[in-house]
Motif scaffolding. Structure first.
Motif, mmCIF file in Angstrom:
data_model
loop_
_atom_site.group_PDB
_atom_site.id
_atom_site.type_symbol
_atom_site.label_atom_id
_atom_site.label_comp_id
_atom_site.label_asym_id
_atom_site.label_seq_id
_atom_site.Cartn_x
_atom_site.Cartn_y
_atom_site.Cartn_z
ATOM 1 N N GLU A 123 0.876 -1.180 0.000
ATOM 2 C CA GLU A 123 0.000 0.000 0.000
ATOM 3 C C GLU A 123 0.903 1.216 0.000
ATOM 4 O O GLU A 123 1.728 1.376 0.897
ATOM 5 N N TYR A 124 0.739 2.061 -1.004
ATOM 6 C CA TYR A 124 1.666 3.168 -1.180
ATOM 7 C C TYR A 124 1.067 4.238 -2.071
ATOM 8 O O TYR A 124 0.020 4.054 -2.681
ATOM 9 N N GLU A 125 1.757 5.365 -2.126
ATOM 10 C CA GLU A 125 1.433 6.455 -3.042
ATOM 11 C C GLU A 125 2.616 6.629 -3.998
ATOM 12 O O GLU A 125 3.743 6.277 -3.662
ATOM 13 N N VAL A 126 2.325 7.171 -5.178
ATOM 14 C CA VAL A 126 3.341 7.412 -6.198
ATOM 15 C C VAL A 126 3.402 8.912 -6.474
ATOM 16 O O VAL A 126 2.364 9.573 -6.556
ATOM 17 N N LEU A 127 4.616 9.453 -6.610
ATOM 18 C CA LEU A 127 4.789 10.856 -6.952
ATOM 19 C C LEU A 127 4.333 11.077 -8.392
ATOM 20 O O LEU A 127 4.758 10.361 -9.297
ATOM 21 N N VAL A 128 3.434 12.044 -8.590
ATOM 22 C CA VAL A 128 2.935 12.392 -9.918
ATOM 23 C C VAL A 128 3.222 13.870 -10.175
ATOM 24 O O VAL A 128 3.312 14.663 -9.244
ATOM 25 N N THR A 129 3.365 14.218 -11.444
ATOM 26 C CA THR A 129 3.728 15.588 -11.799
ATOM 27 C C THR A 129 2.935 16.074 -13.002
ATOM 28 O O THR A 129 2.378 15.287 -13.756
ATOM 29 N N ASP A 130 2.919 17.376 -13.171
ATOM 30 C CA ASP A 130 2.399 18.021 -14.370
ATOM 31 C C ASP A 130 3.553 18.853 -14.925
ATOM 32 O O ASP A 130 3.783 19.978 -14.488
ATOM 33 N N PRO A 131 4.312 18.284 -15.885
ATOM 34 C CA PRO A 131 5.515 18.968 -16.378
ATOM 35 C C PRO A 131 5.248 20.344 -16.967
ATOM 36 O O PRO A 131 6.146 21.171 -17.026
ATOM 37 N N GLY A 132 4.024 20.622 -17.405
ATOM 38 C CA GLY A 132 3.715 21.937 -17.949
ATOM 39 C C GLY A 132 3.679 23.025 -16.903
ATOM 40 O O GLY A 132 3.782 24.206 -17.215
ATOM 41 N N LYS A 133 3.526 22.651 -15.638
ATOM 42 C CA LYS A 133 3.416 23.648 -14.579
ATOM 43 C C LYS A 133 4.617 23.690 -13.656
ATOM 44 O O LYS A 133 4.765 24.607 -12.890
ATOM 45 N N MET A 134 5.447 22.653 -13.697
ATOM 46 C CA MET A 134 6.600 22.653 -12.811
ATOM 47 C C MET A 134 7.646 21.678 -13.325
ATOM 48 O O MET A 134 7.380 20.848 -14.164
ATOM 49 N N THR A 135 8.830 21.823 -12.800
ATOM 50 C CA THR A 135 9.935 20.942 -13.145
ATOM 51 C C THR A 135 10.583 20.461 -11.855
ATOM 52 O O THR A 135 10.753 21.230 -10.914
ATOM 53 N N LEU A 136 10.922 19.196 -11.835
ATOM 54 C CA LEU A 136 11.695 18.654 -10.721
ATOM 55 C C LEU A 136 13.123 18.464 -11.197
ATOM 56 O O LEU A 136 13.358 17.999 -12.308
ATOM 57 N N SER A 137 14.081 18.825 -10.340
ATOM 58 C CA SER A 137 15.500 18.726 -10.697
ATOM 59 C C SER A 137 16.245 17.930 -9.635
ATOM 60 O O SER A 137 16.037 18.141 -8.445
ATOM 61 N N TRP A 138 17.128 17.054 -10.082
ATOM 62 C CA TRP A 138 18.015 16.349 -9.163
ATOM 63 C C TRP A 138 19.292 17.175 -9.004
ATOM 64 O O TRP A 138 19.944 17.512 -9.980
ATOM 65 N N ILE A 139 19.634 17.493 -7.767
ATOM 66 C CA ILE A 139 20.783 18.329 -7.446
ATOM 67 C C ILE A 139 21.840 17.475 -6.745
ATOM 68 O O ILE A 139 21.549 16.847 -5.724
ATOM 69 N N PRO A 140 23.064 17.430 -7.273
ATOM 70 C CA PRO A 140 24.117 16.657 -6.597
ATOM 71 C C PRO A 140 24.368 17.188 -5.187
ATOM 72 O O PRO A 140 24.367 18.404 -4.946
ATOM 73 N N SER A 141 24.575 16.269 -4.257
ATOM 74 C CA SER A 141 24.843 16.661 -2.883
ATOM 75 C C SER A 141 25.663 15.559 -2.212
ATOM 76 O O SER A 141 25.926 14.518 -2.808
ATOM 77 N N ALA A 142 26.044 15.802 -0.981
ATOM 78 C CA ALA A 142 26.811 14.826 -0.216
ATOM 79 C C ALA A 142 26.690 15.163 1.260
ATOM 80 O O ALA A 142 26.256 16.255 1.631
ATOM 81 N N THR A 143 27.089 14.238 2.092
ATOM 82 C CA THR A 143 27.079 14.445 3.528
ATOM 83 C C THR A 143 27.813 15.732 3.870
ATOM 84 O O THR A 143 28.915 15.960 3.389
ATOM 85 N N GLY A 144 27.182 16.578 4.661
ATOM 86 C CA GLY A 144 27.789 17.829 5.092
ATOM 87 C C GLY A 144 27.537 19.014 4.186
ATOM 88 O O GLY A 144 27.828 20.145 4.549
ATOM 89 N N ALA A 145 26.979 18.795 2.994
ATOM 90 C CA ALA A 145 26.734 19.895 2.057
ATOM 91 C C ALA A 145 25.495 20.692 2.483
ATOM 92 O O ALA A 145 24.577 20.151 3.093
#
Length: 175
Positions: A86-108
């Motif tokens: 039992e779970y939920e899934v992340l859904v998006t509307d690319p026309g209204k927003m953008t999701l970006s993956w940003i590189p990071s690390a411990t301590g950043a």
């Protein structure tokens, strides 16, 4: 749909979570909502069956983010990989927003507008601490999970794996 984002203004954009485990989408045969967010892959990015989606589910008085694969939401918790049906899934509307993956690390330093995937339970005094979505390169794939104690935790191979180099998910609104 419930919105989890670190900025109330951006929470008005079109992204959120949908209950895929009880929707008209048959997740038992690998279907996901058409607008489900592709958050990684489990080996080969071009193979449809290897696509991983961001999911979250309730577990031990918390909501834990993880990866949807083969009709289960895989989370890392307490040193183990836990499979939730039992779970939920992340859904998006690319026309209204953008999701970006940003590189990071411990301590950043963490950027603004991170996408919260859930929250921790109240054990050990953490009382509803938000869990940001992260992902890591691991064993030939890229796996979504939760950012906890400055490390990205994923469920993999029956265990909870945590790594200190990761990417975190940020919301960039197209307003």
């Amino acid at each position: 749909m419930t919105f989890f984002v670190s900025s109330p203004a951006l929470a008005q954009t079109q992204f959120g979570w949908t209950d895929a485990s009880s929707s008209t989408v048959d997740t038992t045969i690998g279907q996901v909502p058409a607008d489900a967010y592709k958050a990684g892959y489990n080996g080969t990015p071009s193979v449809p069956d290897d696509t991983l989606y961001a999911c979250r589910g309730q577990y031990k008085d918390s909501v834990q983010p993880g990866k949807l694969w083969k009709s289960w939401c895989h989370i890392g918790w307490g040193g183990k990989e836990v499979l939730l049906n039992e779970y939920e899934v992340l859904v998006t509307d690319p026309g209204k927003m953008t999701l970006s993956w940003i590189p990071s690390a411990t301590g950043a330093l963490k950027p603004a507008n991170l996408v919260y995937g859930g929250y921790n339970d109240n054990s050990e005094g953490y009382g509803g601490y938000p869990l940001d979505l992260c992902r890591v390169a691991y064993k030939g794939g890229v796996h979504p999970g939760k950012l906890w104690q400055d490390m990205c935790h994923i469920g993999w191979g029956g265990k909870e794996v945590y790594l200190n180099e990761y990417e975190i998910l940020r919301l960039d609104a197209n307003l």
